[in-house]
Design a protein around this motif. Structure first.
Motif, PDB file in Angstrom:
ATOM      1  N   SER A  12      41.030  11.734  19.339  1.00 55.78           N
ATOM      2  CA  SER A  12      41.152  13.202  19.632  1.00 55.78           C
ATOM      3  C   SER A  12      41.170  13.433  21.440  1.00 55.78           C
ATOM      4  N   VAL A  13      39.948  13.158  21.844  1.00 54.67           N
ATOM      5  CA  VAL A  13      39.736  13.673  23.111  1.00 54.67           C
ATOM      6  C   VAL A  13      39.241  12.089  24.149  1.00 54.67           C
ATOM      7  N   TYR A  14      40.239  12.334  25.281  1.00 55.56           N
ATOM      8  CA  TYR A  14      40.008  11.079  26.342  1.00 55.56           C
ATOM      9  C   TYR A  14      38.826  11.225  27.667  1.00 55.56           C
ATOM     10  N   LEU A  15      37.515  10.110  27.521  1.00 56.18           N
ATOM     11  CA  LEU A  15      37.315  10.521  28.598  1.00 56.18           C
ATOM     12  C   LEU A  15      37.801   9.846  30.195  1.00 56.18           C
ATOM     13  N   ASP A  16      37.112  10.483  30.585  1.00 60.18           N
ATOM     14  CA  ASP A  16      37.183   9.198  32.450  1.00 60.18           C
ATOM     15  C   ASP A  16      36.002   9.862  32.558  1.00 60.18           C
ATOM     16  N   HIS A  17      34.904   8.599  32.979  1.00 62.53           N
ATOM     17  CA  HIS A  17      33.912   8.649  33.491  1.00 62.53           C
ATOM     18  C   HIS A  17      33.693   8.308  36.004  1.00 62.53           C
ATOM     19  N   ALA A  18      33.382   8.952  36.085  1.00 65.15           N
ATOM     20  CA  ALA A  18      33.364   8.426  37.702  1.00 65.15           C
ATOM     21  C   ALA A  18      32.371   9.056  38.237  1.00 65.15           C
ATOM     22  N   TYR A  19      31.479   8.359  39.014  1.00 66.79           N
ATOM     23  CA  TYR A  19      30.470   8.936  39.912  1.00 66.79           C
ATOM     24  C   TYR A  19      30.265   8.647  41.727  1.00 66.79           C
ATOM     25  N   TYR A  20      29.557   9.464  42.342  1.00 67.05           N
ATOM     26  CA  TYR A  20      29.586   8.702  43.553  1.00 67.05           C
ATOM     27  C   TYR A  20      28.411   9.463  43.838  1.00 67.05           C
ATOM     28  N   GLU A  63      40.548  15.196  28.416  1.00 67.36           N
ATOM     29  CA  GLU A  63      41.973  15.313  27.775  1.00 67.36           C
ATOM     30  C   GLU A  63      42.042  14.947  26.564  1.00 67.36           C
ATOM     31  N   ASN A  64      42.267  16.289  25.983  1.00 64.85           N
ATOM     32  CA  ASN A  64      42.868  16.622  25.006  1.00 64.85           C
ATOM     33  C   ASN A  64      43.969  15.624  24.165  1.00 64.85           C
ATOM     34  N   LYS A  65      43.465  15.013  23.119  1.00 60.28           N
ATOM     35  CA  LYS A  65      45.369  14.128  23.175  1.00 60.28           C
ATOM     36  C   LYS A  65      45.604  14.788  21.603  1.00 60.28           C
ATOM     37  N   SER A  66      44.801  15.280  21.327  1.00 59.04           N
ATOM     38  CA  SER A  66      45.347  16.341  20.048  1.00 59.04           C
ATOM     39  C   SER A  66      45.884  17.589  19.782  1.00 59.04           C
ATOM     40  N   GLN A  68      45.658  20.580  17.827  1.00 55.63           N
ATOM     41  CA  GLN A  68      44.544  21.349  17.921  1.00 55.63           C
ATOM     42  C   GLN A  68      43.154  21.328  18.895  1.00 55.63           C
ATOM     43  N   GLN A  69      42.738  23.057  18.915  1.00 53.55           N
ATOM     44  CA  GLN A  69      41.321  23.400  20.097  1.00 53.55           C
ATOM     45  C   GLN A  69      40.427  22.361  19.580  1.00 53.55           C
ATOM     46  N   GLU A  70      39.292  20.908  20.693  1.00 54.89           N
ATOM     47  CA  GLU A  70      38.378  20.495  20.216  1.00 54.89           C
ATOM     48  C   GLU A  70      37.289  20.978  21.032  1.00 54.89           C
ATOM     49  N   ASP A  71      36.405  21.236  19.412  1.00 54.52           N
ATOM     50  CA  ASP A  71      35.239  21.206  20.431  1.00 54.52           C
ATOM     51  C   ASP A  71      34.214  20.099  21.027  1.00 54.52           C
ATOM     52  N   VAL A  72      33.620  20.079  22.436  1.00 56.54           N
ATOM     53  CA  VAL A  72      32.847  19.314  23.163  1.00 56.54           C
ATOM     54  C   VAL A  72      31.611  19.833  23.332  1.00 56.54           C
ATOM     55  N   VAL A  73      30.733  18.738  23.660  1.00 63.28           N
ATOM     56  CA  VAL A  73      29.250  19.248  23.657  1.00 63.28           C
ATOM     57  C   VAL A  73      28.428  18.229  24.645  1.00 63.28           C
ATOM     58  N   ALA A  74      28.204  18.517  25.605  1.00 62.86           N
ATOM     59  CA  ALA A  74      27.515  17.525  27.214  1.00 62.86           C
ATOM     60  C   ALA A  74      26.140  18.303  26.841  1.00 62.86           C
ATOM     61  N   HIS A  75      25.689  17.207  26.447  1.00 62.89           N
ATOM     62  CA  HIS A  75      23.748  16.419  26.514  1.00 62.89           C
ATOM     63  C   HIS A  75      23.419  16.268  27.783  1.00 62.89           C
ATOM     64  N   PHE A  76      22.357  16.263  28.708  1.00 66.77           N
ATOM     65  CA  PHE A  76      22.738  16.041  29.759  1.00 66.77           C
ATOM     66  C   PHE A  76      20.420  16.234  30.496  1.00 66.77           C
ATOM     67  N   ASP A  77      20.464  15.038  29.683  1.00 61.09           N
ATOM     68  CA  ASP A  77      18.911  14.492  29.680  1.00 61.09           C
ATOM     69  C   ASP A  77      17.890  13.136  30.331  1.00 61.09           C
ATOM     70  N   ASN A  78      17.887  13.457  31.412  1.00 67.93           N
ATOM     71  CA  ASN A  78      17.463  12.646  32.662  1.00 67.93           C
ATOM     72  C   ASN A  78      16.065  13.224  33.214  1.00 67.93           C
ATOM     73  N   PRO A  79      14.856  12.824  33.059  1.00 60.73           N
ATOM     74  CA  PRO A  79      13.775  12.972  33.469  1.00 60.73           C
ATOM     75  C   PRO A  79      13.581  12.776  35.092  1.00 60.73           C
ATOM     76  N   MET A  80      15.340  12.418  35.322  1.00 68.17           N
ATOM     77  CA  MET A  80      14.826  12.299  37.491  1.00 68.17           C
ATOM     78  C   MET A  80      15.137  13.207  37.622  1.00 68.17           C
ATOM     79  N   VAL A  81      16.166  13.860  37.120  1.00 68.73           N
ATOM     80  CA  VAL A  81      16.850  15.530  37.227  1.00 68.73           C
ATOM     81  C   VAL A  81      16.654  16.002  37.565  1.00 68.73           C
ATOM     82  N   ASP A  82      16.029  17.075  38.704  1.00 67.26           N
ATOM     83  CA  ASP A  82      15.592  18.156  39.275  1.00 67.26           C
ATOM     84  C   ASP A  82      16.513  19.272  38.836  1.00 67.26           C
ATOM     85  N   HIS A  83      17.607  18.955  39.367  1.00 66.30           N
ATOM     86  CA  HIS A  83      17.927  20.297  39.371  1.00 66.30           C
ATOM     87  C   HIS A  83      19.957  20.105  38.773  1.00 66.30           C
ATOM     88  N   LEU A  84      20.039  21.107  38.103  1.00 66.66           N
ATOM     89  CA  LEU A  84      21.568  20.438  37.724  1.00 66.66           C
ATOM     90  C   LEU A  84      22.822  21.474  37.988  1.00 66.66           C
TER      91      LEU A  84
END
Length: 99
Positions: A12-20, A63-66, A68-84
């Motif tokens: 129901s929720v499409y994700l598009d990932h990219a990084y720079y 992008e929510n394709k459903s 109805q409203q969808e809940d999304v949770v992001a979990h960031f767990d990387n010991p190399m990240v000092d600041h987010l």
């Protein structure tokens, strides 16, 4: 095992990932937003993380394709990240919401 194409079509929720990667660590949010062509379209699991002093800009387009409203949770767990810093952009809002 379903293919990535099949998974993308039934979720129901499409994700598009990219990084720079900003090796200079000098670019602002506004500068990075004008350089969208420099982003690499790739899953976050495949980012070439390094111990070098550099900034990682991650873009996750949802992008929510459903119908109805969808809940999304992001979990960031990387010991190399000092600041987010997280910017939430909305198509109807031009300015970023900073968390």
């Amino acid at each position: 095992m379903p293919s990535r194409y099949t998974i993308d079509k039934i979720t129901s929720v499409y994700l598009d990932h990219a990084y720079y990667i900003d090796k200079s660590k000098t670019q602002s949010f506004a500068e990075v937003m004008t350089k969208q062509a420099l982003f690499t379209q790739q899953e976050f699991n495949d980012i070439p993380w390094s111990f070098e002093q550099q900034n990682y800009w991650l873009r996750l387009d949802l992008e929510n394709k459903s119908s109805q409203q969808e809940d999304v949770v992001a979990h960031f767990d990387n010991p190399m990240v000092d600041h987010l810093t997280i910017y939430r952009l909305n198509r109807s809002i031009r300015l970023p919401l900073i968390y």
